[in-house]
Design a protein around this motif. Structure first.
Motif, PDB file in Angstrom:
ATOM      1  N   ASP A 141      11.358  -4.487  21.203  1.00 18.29           N
ATOM      2  CA  ASP A 141      12.359  -4.892  22.195  1.00 18.29           C
ATOM      3  C   ASP A 141      11.675  -5.686  23.309  1.00 18.29           C
ATOM      4  O   ASP A 141      11.123  -5.130  24.257  1.00 18.29           O
ATOM      5  CB  ASP A 141      13.064  -3.663  22.770  1.00 18.29           C
ATOM      6  N   ASP A 142      11.728  -7.003  23.163  1.00 20.13           N
ATOM      7  CA  ASP A 142      11.083  -7.894  24.137  1.00 20.13           C
ATOM      8  C   ASP A 142      12.078  -8.525  25.090  1.00 20.13           C
ATOM      9  O   ASP A 142      11.780  -9.535  25.726  1.00 20.13           O
ATOM     10  CB  ASP A 142      10.324  -9.004  23.401  1.00 20.13           C
ATOM     11  N   ARG A 143      13.258  -7.909  25.232  1.00 18.35           N
ATOM     12  CA  ARG A 143      14.297  -8.532  26.060  1.00 18.35           C
ATOM     13  C   ARG A 143      14.028  -8.378  27.553  1.00 18.35           C
ATOM     14  O   ARG A 143      14.527  -9.179  28.353  1.00 18.35           O
ATOM     15  CB  ARG A 143      15.666  -7.939  25.712  1.00 18.35           C
TER      16      ARG A 143
ATOM     17  N   PRO B  56      20.826  -7.560  18.240  1.00 16.46           N
ATOM     18  CA  PRO B  56      19.754  -6.554  18.316  1.00 16.46           C
ATOM     19  C   PRO B  56      20.253  -5.137  18.553  1.00 16.46           C
ATOM     20  O   PRO B  56      19.655  -4.178  18.058  1.00 16.46           O
ATOM     21  CB  PRO B  56      18.890  -7.044  19.484  1.00 16.46           C
ATOM     22  N   ASP B  57      21.366  -4.968  19.279  1.00 15.80           N
ATOM     23  CA  ASP B  57      21.840  -3.615  19.561  1.00 15.80           C
ATOM     24  C   ASP B  57      22.439  -2.935  18.334  1.00 15.80           C
ATOM     25  O   ASP B  57      22.649  -1.720  18.347  1.00 15.80           O
ATOM     26  CB  ASP B  57      22.865  -3.634  20.702  1.00 15.80           C
ATOM     27  N   ALA B  58      22.717  -3.715  17.281  1.00 19.04           N
ATOM     28  CA  ALA B  58      23.144  -3.093  16.039  1.00 19.04           C
ATOM     29  C   ALA B  58      22.037  -2.195  15.496  1.00 19.04           C
ATOM     30  O   ALA B  58      22.290  -1.228  14.764  1.00 19.04           O
ATOM     31  CB  ALA B  58      23.512  -4.152  15.007  1.00 19.04           C
ATOM     32  N   TYR B  59      20.797  -2.496  15.884  1.00 19.04           N
ATOM     33  CA  TYR B  59      19.653  -1.682  15.490  1.00 19.04           C
ATOM     34  C   TYR B  59      19.230  -0.753  16.625  1.00 19.04           C
ATOM     35  O   TYR B  59      19.162   0.464  16.460  1.00 19.04           O
ATOM     36  CB  TYR B  59      18.472  -2.577  15.098  1.00 19.04           C
ATOM     37  N   PHE B  60      18.942  -1.325  17.780  1.00 18.78           N
ATOM     38  CA  PHE B  60      18.385  -0.534  18.869  1.00 18.78           C
ATOM     39  C   PHE B  60      19.371   0.493  19.421  1.00 18.78           C
ATOM     40  O   PHE B  60      18.966   1.541  19.911  1.00 18.78           O
ATOM     41  CB  PHE B  60      17.894  -1.455  20.004  1.00 18.78           C
ATOM     42  N   ALA B  61      20.668   0.202  19.354  1.00 20.48           N
ATOM     43  CA  ALA B  61      21.677   1.137  19.857  1.00 20.48           C
ATOM     44  C   ALA B  61      22.434   1.840  18.730  1.00 20.48           C
ATOM     45  O   ALA B  61      23.481   2.432  18.959  1.00 20.48           O
ATOM     46  CB  ALA B  61      22.668   0.399  20.764  1.00 20.48           C
ATOM     47  N   SER B  62      21.886   1.793  17.520  1.00 19.02           N
ATOM     48  CA  SER B  62      22.561   2.423  16.386  1.00 19.02           C
ATOM     49  C   SER B  62      22.651   3.933  16.594  1.00 19.02           C
ATOM     50  O   SER B  62      21.663   4.579  16.971  1.00 19.02           O
ATOM     51  CB  SER B  62      21.792   2.142  15.083  1.00 19.02           C
ATOM     52  N   PRO B  63      23.814   4.536  16.338  1.00 22.24           N
ATOM     53  CA  PRO B  63      23.939   6.005  16.459  1.00 22.24           C
ATOM     54  C   PRO B  63      23.096   6.743  15.427  1.00 22.24           C
ATOM     55  O   PRO B  63      22.870   7.941  15.556  1.00 22.24           O
ATOM     56  CB  PRO B  63      25.432   6.243  16.238  1.00 22.24           C
ATOM     57  N   ARG B  64      22.615   6.041  14.409  1.00 23.29           N
ATOM     58  CA  ARG B  64      21.779   6.681  13.391  1.00 23.29           C
ATOM     59  C   ARG B  64      20.305   6.695  13.777  1.00 23.29           C
ATOM     60  O   ARG B  64      19.495   7.341  13.116  1.00 23.29           O
ATOM     61  CB  ARG B  64      21.955   5.976  12.048  1.00 23.29           C
ATOM     62  N   ALA B  65      19.945   5.942  14.810  1.00 25.07           N
ATOM     63  CA  ALA B  65      18.553   5.927  15.253  1.00 25.07           C
ATOM     64  C   ALA B  65      18.256   7.174  16.076  1.00 25.07           C
ATOM     65  O   ALA B  65      19.087   7.641  16.843  1.00 25.07           O
ATOM     66  CB  ALA B  65      18.276   4.673  16.078  1.00 25.07           C
ATOM     67  N   ALA B  66      17.065   7.726  15.899  1.00 25.64           N
ATOM     68  CA  ALA B  66      16.672   8.947  16.602  1.00 25.64           C
ATOM     69  C   ALA B  66      15.284   8.762  17.192  1.00 25.64           C
ATOM     70  O   ALA B  66      14.475   7.967  16.711  1.00 25.64           O
ATOM     71  CB  ALA B  66      16.669  10.138  15.644  1.00 25.64           C
TER      72      ALA B  66
ATOM     73  N   LEU C  99       7.597  -7.333  11.091  1.00 32.91           N
ATOM     74  CA  LEU C  99       7.653  -7.224  12.547  1.00 32.91           C
ATOM     75  C   LEU C  99       8.655  -8.238  13.091  1.00 32.91           C
ATOM     76  O   LEU C  99       8.566  -9.433  12.788  1.00 32.91           O
ATOM     77  CB  LEU C  99       6.272  -7.451  13.169  1.00 32.91           C
ATOM     78  N   LEU C 100       9.618  -7.738  13.860  1.00 33.32           N
ATOM     79  CA  LEU C 100      10.689  -8.580  14.390  1.00 33.32           C
ATOM     80  C   LEU C 100      10.845  -8.345  15.883  1.00 33.32           C
ATOM     81  O   LEU C 100      10.625  -7.228  16.376  1.00 33.32           O
ATOM     82  CB  LEU C 100      12.017  -8.271  13.683  1.00 33.32           C
ATOM     83  N   LEU C 101      11.245  -9.397  16.594  1.00 32.43           N
ATOM     84  CA  LEU C 101      11.493  -9.306  18.031  1.00 32.43           C
ATOM     85  C   LEU C 101      12.984  -9.274  18.298  1.00 32.43           C
ATOM     86  O   LEU C 101      13.759 -10.011  17.661  1.00 32.43           O
ATOM     87  CB  LEU C 101      10.869 -10.496  18.757  1.00 32.43           C
ATOM     88  N   ALA C 102      13.401  -8.416  19.237  1.00 36.10           N
ATOM     89  CA  ALA C 102      14.822  -8.298  19.563  1.00 36.10           C
ATOM     90  C   ALA C 102      15.407  -9.637  19.985  1.00 36.10           C
ATOM     91  O   ALA C 102      16.559  -9.952  19.670  1.00 36.10           O
ATOM     92  CB  ALA C 102      15.012  -7.263  20.669  1.00 36.10           C
ATOM     93  N   SER C 103      14.622 -10.444  20.707  1.00 36.51           N
ATOM     94  CA  SER C 103      15.120 -11.733  21.195  1.00 36.51           C
ATOM     95  C   SER C 103      15.432 -12.708  20.072  1.00 36.51           C
ATOM     96  O   SER C 103      16.140 -13.689  20.281  1.00 36.51           O
ATOM     97  CB  SER C 103      14.093 -12.361  22.141  1.00 36.51           C
ATOM     98  N   LYS C 104      14.918 -12.426  18.861  1.00 40.82           N
ATOM     99  CA  LYS C 104      15.149 -13.321  17.733  1.00 40.82           C
ATOM    100  C   LYS C 104      16.255 -12.814  16.803  1.00 40.82           C
ATOM    101  O   LYS C 104      16.587 -13.477  15.823  1.00 40.82           O
ATOM    102  CB  LYS C 104      13.864 -13.480  16.927  1.00 40.82           C
ATOM    103  N   LEU C 105      16.801 -11.635  17.113  1.00 38.67           N
ATOM    104  CA  LEU C 105      17.849 -11.066  16.269  1.00 38.67           C
ATOM    105  C   LEU C 105      19.227 -11.491  16.755  1.00 38.67           C
ATOM    106  O   LEU C 105      19.467 -11.630  17.960  1.00 38.67           O
ATOM    107  CB  LEU C 105      17.744  -9.544  16.263  1.00 38.67           C
ATOM    108  N   PHE C 106      20.159 -11.648  15.815  1.00 37.51           N
ATOM    109  CA  PHE C 106      21.510 -12.065  16.173  1.00 37.51           C
ATOM    110  C   PHE C 106      22.230 -10.970  16.960  1.00 37.51           C
ATOM    111  O   PHE C 106      22.866 -11.228  17.974  1.00 37.51           O
ATOM    112  CB  PHE C 106      22.293 -12.407  14.900  1.00 37.51           C
TER     113      PHE C 106
END
Length: 446
Positions: free
Chosen positions: A46-48, A86-96, A77-84
């Motif tokens: 998360d480089d935002r 990013p919160d679909a991953y970083f804010a996913s309810p399945r992430a722990a 390796l992926l950067l949040a700033s390059k994702l369409f």
């Protein structure tokens, strides 16, 4: 792309990726570890809020490729700033949060997102039970790692016992592949038109309104104003239409993209609530719900235990298969951080205990159970407090509730043998189980 002569295997890949994630987080960057359905891993940074040095990014990427081998994702390796999105991953309810990692001053966090085809709910952090109308019904899941341990028969006996005490009881047969308690409780001709499997299929299309899901048990007379309702796995079907059970079974476990309640877990929870509401419309809200879960490492059992119930009765015999199986489940709960939420609502049931050597068998069972369960308990130093019951603690999750073995019940056709449940040796075999389980359900687990 070249790999080392000794290839990285599945079990080694995640620890290697975590080591890299810890080093990256030390630079102050939040990291999300993502594993795909083949087991390949990516690290999302998360480089935002803070820029990440391009040279470091390239070095980290090369490190993942060289250390993970074929378990490095195509884009490791992926950067949040390059994702369409990013919160679909970083804010996913399945992430722990990564279990066991605590970010120090100036360090980034590490989270974990595992994508699986089936079985993900064993390692998914449980969500609080939903009670839409504010009234809480006590729910108990009955589960066995292996089949053939008498779970459905115990469900039958417990349901009858609770209803005989004046409770309104609902039994939900969740063993879709091999329905058990439903056929024990309801005659074929008295089945409701639809079953749990229909609720799951129709709800995927928002077509579940008005389904006939529950019926009263038919195989015995109840006393003390008790009621016994059943939601079977399958129904009798609509008139003049073939009841295509297998075709439905092939579709129930799929998640529904783009639908608010589209996940299988959400639809299963909604199905349980729909059955409770159906009983309430017909009579009164159930006092107790028994979830007859299916055996094995299956999503239905995972959801029933981690999400739907207040008490989980775990059935087993004292053998290596039982403890190896439960040990794997306990490790999954520990690694996902679920242990504190799960452990206190578990209770072991020793099924088919030989009466001739009851004390010795139960002592060995208890010791083996404690060895398996202790992975869920807190490691305490002298003077520390936490959850770490002793092997001899009779109220602990590992302490077995016995059901005695009755040779006369082996192979019995319970449906065509009326009154079998009132035989003296059957009542003696289940006496301790019924008393202890009822107390746990009324007073709540430890």
């Amino acid at each position: 792309m070249t790999f080392s002569p000794d290839p990285v295997r599945f079990d080694e890949a995640r620890p290697l990726a975590l080591t890299a994630a810890v080093d990256i987080a030390a630079s102050g960057v939040d990291v999300l570890m993502v594993r795909d359905i083949l087991g390949r891993l990516s690290l999302l940074l998360d480089d935002r809020l803070a820029a990440v040095d391009a040279a470091k990014v390239e070095a980290w990427r090369e490190r993942l490729i060289s250390t993970l081998g074929r378990y490095a994702a195509d884009r490791p390796l992926l950067l949040a700033s390059k994702l369409f999105q990013p919160d679909a991953y970083f804010a996913s309810p399945r992430a722990a949060d990564e279990h066991g990692y605590v970010a120090g001053s100036g360090q980034g966090t590490i989270r974990w997102l595992d994508n699986t085809v089936v079985g993900g709910d064993w390692a998914r952090v449980s969500t609080p039970r939903a009670d839409p109308d504010g009234v809480r019904t006590a729910r108990t899941a009955l589960y066995g790692f292996k089949g053939g341990v008498g779970r459905s028969t115990a469900t039958f006996m417990l349901a009858k016992h609770l209803a005989g005490q004046g409770n309104c009881v609902l039994v939900i047969d969740l063993d879709l592949e091999s329905p058990g308690s439903g056929p024990l409780l309801v005659a074929e001709e008295q089945l409701p038109q639809y079953g749990i499997i229909d609720q799951l299929v129709e709800s995927a299309l928002d077509n579940d309104e008005g389904l006939d899901l529950v019926t009263q048990a038919t195989h015995f007379q109840l006393q003390n104003n008790g009621e016994l309702w059943v939601a079977p796995a399958r129904g009798r079907g609509a008139p003049h239409a073939t009841y295509a059970y297998i075709d439905k079974l092939n579709r129930v476990y799929a998640d529904v993209p783009g639908k608010g309640q589209g996940s299988f877990a959400d639809r299963l929870e909604a199905a349980v609530q729909a059955c409770e509401e159906a009983v309430a419309r017909e009579s009164r809200r159930p006092d107790v719900v028994l979830l007859d879960s299916r055996a094995g490492i299956h999503d239905i059992a995972a959801i029933a235990i981690s999400r739907l119930c207040d008490l989980a009765l775990l059935f087993g015999s004292d053998n290596g298969q039982t403890w190896a199986g439960y040990g794997e489940l306990f490790k999954a709960w520990l690694s996902s951080g679920q242990a504190p939420e799960i452990r206190e609502k578990l209770r072991m049931v020793a099924s088919m205990v030989p009466d001739a050597d009851r004390p010795g068998y139960l002592e060995a069972f208890r010791d083996h159970a404690w060895e398996s369960f202790s992975i869920l308990y807190d490691d305490l130093l002298d003077g520390e407090t936490g959850f770490n019951p002793s092997p001899e603690d009779d109220s602990a999750p590992h302490s077995p509730i016995p059901i005695l073995f009755a040779l006369e019940l082996v192979g019995i056709d319970a449906v065509s043998t009326p009154g079998w449940d009132d035989w003296a040796f059957v009542r003696a075999a289940y006496d301790s189980f019924l008393k202890t389980a009822t107390k746990l359900m009324i007073e709540g687990p430890r």
